[in-house]
Design an enzyme around this catalytic site. Structure first.
Site, short mmCIF file in Angstrom:
data_model
loop_
_atom_site.label_atom_id
_atom_site.label_comp_id
_atom_site.label_asym_id
_atom_site.label_seq_id
_atom_site.Cartn_x
_atom_site.Cartn_y
_atom_site.Cartn_z
N GLY A 205 -3.45 -14.53 0.43
CA GLY A 205 -3.69 -14.39 1.87
C GLY A 205 -5.02 -15.01 2.25
O GLY A 205 -5.72 -15.58 1.41
N ILE B 157 -8.03 -13.61 3.41
CA ILE B 157 -9.24 -13.04 2.79
C ILE B 157 -9.12 -13.07 1.26
O ILE B 157 -10.07 -13.44 0.56
CB ILE B 157 -9.50 -11.59 3.28
CG1 ILE B 157 -9.68 -11.57 4.81
CG2 ILE B 157 -10.72 -10.98 2.58
CD1 ILE B 157 -9.88 -10.19 5.41
N ASN C 199 3.39 -11.80 -2.40
CA ASN C 199 4.80 -12.14 -2.18
C ASN C 199 4.96 -13.23 -1.11
O ASN C 199 6.06 -13.51 -0.66
CB ASN C 199 5.62 -10.89 -1.80
CG ASN C 199 5.22 -10.31 -0.46
OD1 ASN C 199 4.27 -10.78 0.17
ND2 ASN C 199 5.93 -9.29 -0.02
N GLY D 122 0.87 -14.44 3.32
CA GLY D 122 0.03 -15.35 2.55
C GLY D 122 0.76 -16.67 2.35
O GLY D 122 1.90 -16.82 2.80
N LEU E 255 -5.52 -5.82 -1.17
CA LEU E 255 -5.53 -6.44 0.16
C LEU E 255 -4.12 -6.69 0.69
O LEU E 255 -3.96 -7.09 1.84
CB LEU E 255 -6.28 -7.79 0.11
CG LEU E 255 -7.70 -7.83 -0.47
CD1 LEU E 255 -8.31 -9.21 -0.28
CD2 LEU E 255 -8.59 -6.80 0.19
N THR F 16 5.32 -1.27 4.13
CA THR F 16 4.47 -2.10 3.26
C THR F 16 3.11 -1.44 3.07
O THR F 16 2.60 -1.35 1.95
CB THR F 16 4.26 -3.49 3.90
OG1 THR F 16 5.54 -4.04 4.18
CG2 THR F 16 3.48 -4.42 3.00
N ALA G 299 -8.35 -2.01 1.25
CA ALA G 299 -8.65 -2.69 2.52
C ALA G 299 -8.07 -1.91 3.68
O ALA G 299 -6.85 -1.75 3.79
CB ALA G 299 -8.06 -4.10 2.49
N TYR H 99 0.30 0.74 12.97
CA TYR H 99 -0.53 -0.02 12.02
C TYR H 99 -1.80 0.75 11.70
O TYR H 99 -2.15 0.97 10.54
CB TYR H 99 -0.84 -1.40 12.61
CG TYR H 99 -1.82 -2.19 11.79
CD1 TYR H 99 -1.51 -2.56 10.48
CD2 TYR H 99 -3.06 -2.55 12.30
CE1 TYR H 99 -2.42 -3.28 9.72
CE2 TYR H 99 -3.97 -3.27 11.54
CZ TYR H 99 -3.64 -3.64 10.25
OH TYR H 99 -4.54 -4.34 9.49
N LYS I 105 -2.80 2.53 8.06
CA LYS I 105 -4.05 2.26 7.35
C LYS I 105 -4.88 3.54 7.20
O LYS I 105 -5.57 3.73 6.21
CB LYS I 105 -4.85 1.17 8.08
CG LYS I 105 -4.28 -0.22 7.84
CD LYS I 105 -4.44 -0.57 6.37
CE LYS I 105 -3.98 -1.94 6.03
NZ LYS I 105 -4.18 -2.25 4.60
#
Ligand code: UDP
Length: 322
Positions: free
Chosen positions: A10, A12, A32, A36, A76, A95, A117, A149, A153
């Site tokens: 990805g 970062i 995957n 990315g 990440l 995910t 992250a 989202y 997180k």
């Protein structure tokens, strides 16, 4: 150090992989290629100490082996980008929550350090500017997918900190603020690559809402430096850190700056949020980090400011076009 980077292809992750290799570490990547891209790590393919696998972190037997071989995991891999989150909320939640669950479970077997992250999105609609790590989170209602989202997180953070408290798994949680730089794509909605591409193509620069909302952008190299400093700091374990840059700009101001710096004839247009992301969309009016916690622990100070960040991003896209 032997580091595993989930999501290492990805934006970062690929910069982190490069910096770790430059510092003489060994790097394994699992990605995957959902958001990315192989091009991000193509130039690292033949470097000594670099290994990659194209697979998901949901591939548990493979991930378990990789974690066993490594000293530290930079986790990440995640669903990111407002556009993706709004369009695919089930994928986002699964995910982000399940991926972290698997990483922590396997890291716990041999107590491998995990850097998790997270995101400034967890502060939600908070108006207590600048955002401090110990401030309360203010998320919106559950029928607006954007908050899924932030919530996914936040669950990752809770889980990581629970592993630390209950099982003494060393973890460090980092909240990234709008990170930008070369290799970031505008495909998932991110504003800087979107505006730069629009300006370079002479297309309208699309400001959502009235453009008075603001953000503070951090250069990806500064984020990578912060991660490399934290990983060597025993006092960071079990803690949550903002990683950002305090320089704030309104989105309309950003559009004007990009237009001027690219010498573009593009028109700046405003688009209602509803048209961009659907009627249920809610934006954050301001997002600015308080970085005193990481600064006091590691001496972190962002080195690249907005004008230079934009110069580098513009240069990257100009080269790509040639
Ligand atoms: N934005 C915009 N035009 C675009 C893409 C984004 O005006 O083409 C705005 C977006 O509404 C937000 C800000 O730019 O206010 C930053 O958006 P981004 O998706 O990059 O990150 P966010 O901070 O929302 O996670």
């Amino acid at each position: 150090m032997r580091a595993l980077i989930t999501g290492g292809a990805g934006f970062i992750g690929s910069h982190l992989a490069e910096a770790l290799l430059d510092a003489g570490h060994t790097v394994e990547v699992i990605d995957n290629l959902s958001t990315g891209c192989f091009d991000n790590i193509k130039h690292l393919k033949n470097r000594r100490g670099f290994q990659y696998v194209i697979s998901s972190v949901m591939n548990e037997p493979l991930l378990a082996e990789q974690i066993d071989r490594c000293d530290v995991v930079f986790h990440l891999a995640a669903a990111v980008g407002v556009k993706l989150i709004v369009e695919a909320p089930v994928h986002t939640i699964e995910t982000n929550v399940h991926g972290t669950e698997i990483v922590l479970k396997h890291a716990n077997k041999n107590k491998k350090l995990v850097i998790v992250a997270s995101t400034s999105e967890v502060y939600g609609k908070s108006t207590e500017i600048p955002f401090r790590e110990d401030a309360d989170l203010r998320l919106g209602v559950t029928w607006k997918p954007r908050w899924a989202y932030a919530c996914s997180k936040a669950i990752d953070e809770f889980l990581a900190l629970a592993y630390w408290k209950e099982k003494q798994l060393p973890v460090i949680v980092v909240r990234f603020f709008n990170t930008v730089g070369p290799r970031q794509t505008g495909q998932y909605g991110m504003v800087v690559p979107t505006f730069v591409n629009q300006a370079l193509a002479g297309e309208p620069i699309t400001v959502y809402g009235d453009g008075s909302q603001s953000r503070s952008f951090t250069y990806v190299g500064d984020v990578v430096d912060a991660l490399m400093q934290l990983v060597n700091e025993p006092k960071a374990i079990g803690e949550v850190f903002n990683i950002g840059n305090g320089e704030e700009i309104s989105i309309i101001g950003l559009a004007k700056k990009v237009k001027a710096m690219t010498d573009s004839a593009s028109e700046i247009v405003t688009i209602p949020y509803g048209q961009a992301y659907g009627a249920e969309f809610e934006d954050m009016p301001r997002r600015v980090p308080d970085i005193s916690k990481i600064r006091e622990l590691t001496g972190y100070e962002p080195k690249v400011q907005l004008a230079e960040i934009l110069t580098r991003v513009i240069d990257h896209f100009q080269k790509q076009k040639q």
